[in-house]
Design an enzyme around this catalytic site. Structure first.
Site, PDB file in Angstrom:
ATOM      1  N   SER A 278     152.646  12.224   9.666  1.00 31.63           N
ATOM      2  CA  SER A 278     153.880  12.223   9.071  1.00 31.63           C
ATOM      3  C   SER A 278     154.026  13.498   8.308  1.00 31.63           C
ATOM      4  O   SER A 278     155.112  14.337   8.208  1.00 31.63           O
ATOM      5  CB  SER A 278     154.067  11.082   8.320  1.00 31.63           C
ATOM      6  OG  SER A 278     155.322  11.032   7.745  1.00 31.63           O
ATOM      7  N   TRP A 281     154.230  16.472  10.520  1.00 31.54           N
ATOM      8  CA  TRP A 281     155.761  16.632  11.066  1.00 31.54           C
ATOM      9  C   TRP A 281     156.677  17.430  10.326  1.00 31.54           C
ATOM     10  O   TRP A 281     157.454  18.260  10.908  1.00 31.54           O
ATOM     11  CB  TRP A 281     156.315  15.144  11.294  1.00 31.54           C
ATOM     12  CG  TRP A 281     157.712  15.086  11.768  1.00 31.54           C
ATOM     13  CD1 TRP A 281     158.049  15.184  13.261  1.00 31.54           C
ATOM     14  CD2 TRP A 281     158.938  15.187  11.022  1.00 31.54           C
ATOM     15  NE1 TRP A 281     159.410  15.097  13.369  1.00 31.54           N
ATOM     16  CE2 TRP A 281     160.044  15.175  12.118  1.00 31.54           C
ATOM     17  CE3 TRP A 281     159.133  15.070   9.866  1.00 31.54           C
ATOM     18  CZ2 TRP A 281     161.314  15.146  11.779  1.00 31.54           C
ATOM     19  CZ3 TRP A 281     160.457  15.200   9.340  1.00 31.54           C
ATOM     20  CH2 TRP A 281     161.534  15.262  10.417  1.00 31.54           C
ATOM     21  N   HIS A 282     156.392  17.281   8.963  1.00 32.76           N
ATOM     22  CA  HIS A 282     157.296  17.845   8.152  1.00 32.76           C
ATOM     23  C   HIS A 282     157.278  19.436   8.275  1.00 32.76           C
ATOM     24  O   HIS A 282     158.160  20.153   7.645  1.00 32.76           O
ATOM     25  CB  HIS A 282     157.123  17.486   6.603  1.00 32.76           C
ATOM     26  CG  HIS A 282     157.865  16.113   6.182  1.00 32.76           C
ATOM     27  ND1 HIS A 282     157.423  14.996   6.757  1.00 32.76           N
ATOM     28  CD2 HIS A 282     159.219  15.905   5.872  1.00 32.76           C
ATOM     29  CE1 HIS A 282     158.052  13.885   6.630  1.00 32.76           C
ATOM     30  NE2 HIS A 282     159.226  14.429   5.681  1.00 32.76           N
ATOM     31  N   GLY A 283     155.914  19.628   8.449  1.00 32.65           N
ATOM     32  CA  GLY A 283     155.681  21.482   8.639  1.00 32.65           C
ATOM     33  C   GLY A 283     154.455  21.742   8.779  1.00 32.65           C
ATOM     34  O   GLY A 283     153.473  21.075   8.235  1.00 32.65           O
ATOM     35  N   PHE A 430     162.863  21.565   9.260  1.00 28.06           N
ATOM     36  CA  PHE A 430     161.681  20.650   9.747  1.00 28.06           C
ATOM     37  C   PHE A 430     161.892  20.348  11.179  1.00 28.06           C
ATOM     38  O   PHE A 430     161.281  19.782  11.705  1.00 28.06           O
ATOM     39  CB  PHE A 430     161.529  19.395   9.183  1.00 28.06           C
ATOM     40  CG  PHE A 430     161.401  19.691   7.462  1.00 28.06           C
ATOM     41  CD1 PHE A 430     160.173  20.607   7.191  1.00 28.06           C
ATOM     42  CD2 PHE A 430     161.649  18.899   6.612  1.00 28.06           C
ATOM     43  CE1 PHE A 430     159.907  20.738   5.718  1.00 28.06           C
ATOM     44  CE2 PHE A 430     161.481  19.263   5.118  1.00 28.06           C
ATOM     45  CZ  PHE A 430     160.467  20.192   4.787  1.00 28.06           C
TER      46      PHE A 430
END
Length: 430
Positions: A278, A281-283, A430
């Site tokens: 997770s 996923w954000h960066g 993102f």
């Protein structure tokens, strides 16, 4: 396409591959053939996401371990396509759901493409589920005054959160986090708590605006934020924060890994893996990985404490709901340090300086004053909604004198206290 027409190919490619793969999965009864189409669709979508979002990150880290310069991976300069993380996850969940017979494959390419590219939620979510949104494109939408009123309330509240709170607080947060060597102690904590509300109001503001615009057109998008800082536990927080993403990882990562149906040690490992992914996923940055890993540890510790028969002294004090909420907010804010920091080294500097308490606090009176007033308004609305159990002032189609007064006040606050040159929404990156 108006921004960069070349990137239109990416969303078309991902849309077409998942559309035809789902049909082929449904058309055959052979399990191994179904898996081929499923894995092919997943691999193609994730490959596009990887090369545009993570290739340079992995190349830089691999190059640092390679001694020979001749074997270095080349770096590619390209911009991150708008919304790619969001629509990629929607195509993945769609094909997986068709494979597991949770829904029928869509046969109308126009309707499916509209589901993927529906403009209110395209660039920053929510990450819609096909079973919720796809059927809505098959009914006749009509203009309704009640939808316009209800949608307008969402939009006004969303712009209040974005322009009055998020963009106002960003002036202070950026000045501190972009100059970490110039500040100490209380300033670091003040900036961190400000960022907690900045990112909430920036992202929830977008989701709220998107929900309102969709409502104008007679579409219902899922609720993406549900007063997360009113959470009584870390589990509760993740049921309230970025609901579309947290539920996606639960259904398509955590549960397939075994979820709760495995031994305790494996369950905790599943939690940690899910939250690290997770964070990724954000960066493509170690700061996001640490942020995700920290939340995974929060949940592991929370579960460990729940398993003990004798409650600790801390838990007994936290039985008071207000203290529980304060504890969760402080712990979540601590994790935001890694999320907001420009680098891991900056995060370490901030943590070191956060314990250097002194009286020299950097203040921006106008920004903090307006921000405090706006946050107070939002907290009052959240407390009221939490006690009622719903956002009645948003969901009620009828407008009482009190509700009209509230939204007129919010509009006036937007024009008087709003920051109109605050830049894009944070989650666009993102």
């Amino acid at each position: 396409m108006s921004w960069n027409y070349n990137y239109l190919v990416l969303i078309l490619f991902t849309t077409l591959i998942s559309f035809f793969a789902a049909i082929q999965i449904e058309n055959t009864s052979e399990k191994y053939i179904q898996k081929r189409y499923l894995y092919g669709s997943i691999l193609s979508s994730l490959s596009v996401l990887f090369f545009f979002k993570y290739y340079n990150f992995f190349s830089i880290n691999l190059n640092s371990t390679l001694l020979s310069k001749s074997s270095q991976f080349p770096l590619i300069e390209w911009l991150l396509p708008v919304g790619i993380s969001f629509y990629t996850f929607e195509t993945l969940s769609y094909t997986i759901d068709v494979y597991h017979h949770k829904l029928k494959a869509e046969r109308n390419i126009g309707i499916y493409a509209l589901f993927i590219a529906f403009f209110p939620k395209l660039v920053a979510g929510p990450i819609e589920r096909s079973e919720n949104l796809l059927p809505q494109f098959r009914k006749v939408q009509q203009f309704k005054a009640t939808n316009f009123i209800q949608g307008s309330k969402y939009i006004i509240l969303g712009f209040f959160m974005k322009l009055v709170i998020a963009d106002r607080l960003s002036l202070y947060v950026d000045s501190v986090y972009n100059n970490v060597n110039s500040h100490h102690g209380l300033t670091m904590w003040l900036a961190t708590f400000c960022f907690s509300f900045q990112i909430l109001c920036d992202f929830a503001g977008y989701s709220t605006i998107a929900k309102g615009i969709a409502k104008w057109f007679d579409f219902d998008l899922m609720l993406n934020f549900n007063r997360p800082y009113m959470a009584l536990s870390f589990t509760d927080f993740w049921k309230r924060w970025h609901i579309s993403l947290s539920s996606w990882f639960r259904d398509y990562v955590y549960i397939p890994l075994g979820g709760n149906k495995v031994r305790v040690s494996r369950r905790y490992l599943n939690l940690l893996i899910t939250f690290v992914i997770s964070g990724l996923w954000h960066g493509a940055n170690w700061t996001f990985l640490l942020w995700g890993g920290l939340h995974g540890l929060y949940l592991i510790i929370e579960n460990l404490l729940k398993n003990k028969k004798k409650k600790s002294l801390l838990e007994k004090h936290l039985s008071l709901r207000i203290l529980k909420r304060m504890f969760i907010f402080i712990a979540v804010s601590f994790a935001w340090i890694f999320f907001r920091s420009n680098s891991v080294s900056d995060a370490i500097i901030i943590l070191k300086k956060a314990v250097q308490i002194d009286n020299n606090v950097f203040l921006d009176p106008k920004t903090l004053f307006y921000g405090f007033i706006a946050i107070s308004i939002l907290v009052v609305l959240d407390v009221f909604a939490e006690r009622k159990g719903n956002d009645n002032f948003l969901q009620n189609e009828k407008c009482s004198f009190g509700i009209i007064t509230l939204f007129v006040a919010l509009v006036l606050a937007i024009f008087y206290m709003g920051v109109f040159d605050g830049g894009q929404f944070i989650y666009f990156q993102f």
